[in-house]
Write an enzyme that holds these catalytic residues in place. Sequence first.
Site, PDB file in Angstrom:
ATOM      1  N   LYS A 176     -11.330   4.882  -5.267  1.00 25.99           N
ATOM      2  CA  LYS A 176     -10.102   5.216  -4.534  1.00 25.99           C
ATOM      3  C   LYS A 176      -8.926   5.457  -5.481  1.00 25.99           C
ATOM      4  CE  LYS A 176     -10.594   1.292  -2.379  1.00 25.99           C
ATOM      5  NZ  LYS A 176     -11.963   0.902  -2.779  1.00 25.99           N
ATOM      6  N   GLY A 213      -9.097  -3.831  -7.102  1.00 30.91           N
ATOM      7  CA  GLY A 213      -8.988  -3.424  -8.507  1.00 30.91           C
ATOM      8  C   GLY A 213      -9.212  -1.932  -8.541  1.00 30.91           C
ATOM      9  N   HIS A 214      -8.146  -1.165  -8.713  1.00 30.37           N
ATOM     10  CA  HIS A 214      -8.228   0.299  -8.664  1.00 30.37           C
ATOM     11  C   HIS A 214      -8.048   0.843 -10.077  1.00 30.37           C
ATOM     12  CE1 HIS A 214      -7.088   0.349  -4.116  1.00 30.37           C
ATOM     13  NE2 HIS A 214      -8.152  -0.371  -4.388  1.00 30.37           N
ATOM     14  N   GLN A 244     -10.315  -2.205  -0.702  1.00 27.99           N
ATOM     15  CA  GLN A 244     -11.647  -2.614  -0.237  1.00 27.99           C
ATOM     16  C   GLN A 244     -12.365  -1.393   0.383  1.00 27.99           C
ATOM     17  OE1 GLN A 244      -8.865  -5.073   0.778  1.00 27.99           O
ATOM     18  NE2 GLN A 244      -9.272  -5.494  -1.346  1.00 27.99           N
ATOM     19  N   ASP A 299     -14.702  -0.235  -4.171  1.00 30.52           N
ATOM     20  CA  ASP A 299     -14.948   0.317  -5.512  1.00 30.52           C
ATOM     21  C   ASP A 299     -15.539   1.719  -5.486  1.00 30.52           C
ATOM     22  OD1 ASP A 299     -14.071  -2.152  -6.457  1.00 30.52           O
ATOM     23  OD2 ASP A 299     -16.095  -2.983  -6.452  1.00 30.52           O
TER      24      ASP A 299
END
Length: 424
Positions: free
Chosen positions: A16, A40-41, A223, A13
């Site tokens: 990215k 989750g981007h 990650q 988080d």
Amino acid sequence: MKVDVILGLQWGDEGKGKIVDYLAPNYDLVARFQGGPNAGHTLKFDGKKFVLHTVPSGIFRQELMNLIGNGVVIDPITLEREIKGLESNNIDYKGRLLVARKAHLILPTHRYLDAASEASKGVEKIGSTLKGIGPTYMDKTGRNGLRAGDVNLPSFMEKYEALKVKHLGLLKQYPDVEFDLEAEEKKWFDSLDTLRSLDFVDGEYYVNEQLKQGKKILAEGAQGSMLDIDFGTYPFVTSSNTVTAGVCNGLGIAPSKIGEVIGITKAYCTRVGGGPFPTELFDADGEFLRKEGAEFGATTGRPRRCGWIDLPQLRYTIMLNGVTQLVLTKIDILNKFKTVKAATSYKFDGKESRDLPYDLCETDVEPVYTTYKAWEQEVPFEGGYKSMPDAAKLYIAELENELGAPITMISVGPEREALILKGS
Ligand code: GDP
Ligand code: IMO
Ligand code: MG
């Protein structure tokens, strides 16, 4: 040509998605190389917010291709949901979203096994996103897995049934875990139509051919390095290699083909799920970071644990990844502080060290902090680096000095354009 890499240097988080989306126009192909829907981007532009889990963050830049690499694990149900999200926003992904045939598939029963494994661990649980990541990678290394390319084989149903039966056998050990396999199986098989409608490629040939043709490729990590299966805070890690080395396995390229390695770190630190976090704050500052930084998981909505930036930890992951450039994100969250802290070394076993101990889970480390004067004002991006407050520039210079790598970009907000290039 070489493959440039963007990856997270902390526990995920780091921002990215935003940075990949920003840099994507410089590339012809954006490729995910590991992880799966545990990621989750978040991307924000034109007043819209998107959260991507499996689809690479280059998808909103019409001119380039996107590849879900062989190192990724795909849940066809999540992928279909993401694709529907793209369709409802009129994003034309057709012909621009490729799937490596060797990427492994997450079955509904993998998710149940994830839940069962976590439940059996009690308070020692990893804090998994429960997306089935661990069990899917276990089947991959256990040589039982099902791959994306298998969905078009005559033997597909046979392979699926064999794996399902194996999983149901394992699940018998966990009678407390409830599931409705019939309903989930139906959803899963229905979603395979969407998966089949995408362009399948032999990813390793595709990527190497692109390089031969002089195309520019950006590998997007998921990650963070402290969640790496080998080098993270084991066992509180994910099940893939999140470091640069994972790009070679996850896309099928030689180490000599790696170009720039762009490591992302927040100006502070967060972690979601269990496991050690030496600089974690349990006071008002920690609460402030969580609130001001909107630190709630993009995949699970869980509150993220917050703390100061940890330089021994970052030195370690910079070393592991061969980072050539750093991106510092979310410095705007520190705007209201009078002073900010960074852990510059650790005390453990009666000595002070700039390195990490063998096992952060088993060693009590005491971070040694340095305090820096903060800037106490907004940092506008319009004026470029030269307009940044002096205190912020000094803080950045101190971090560079401590970390031994140049900070080339500074992110000051979630929006695409809220970015300052060093030298601007
Ligand atoms: P990722 O998994 O590394 O892509 O990061 P996430 O999307 O899970 O979490 C990063 C969060 O911070 C998202 O909500 C982003 O919109 C947001 N974000 C990214 N960069 C910045 C920044 O510089 N400032 C602020 N305030 N938010 C940012
Ligand atoms: P992005 O790509 C933050 C964490 C989970 C858990 C551990 C194992 O958005 O940075 P898993 O589901 O992989 O078995 O969970 O890893 N985790 C993440 N934390 N960001 C992520 O991805 C994460 N993906 C997994 O919270 O502690
Ligand atoms: Mg995330």
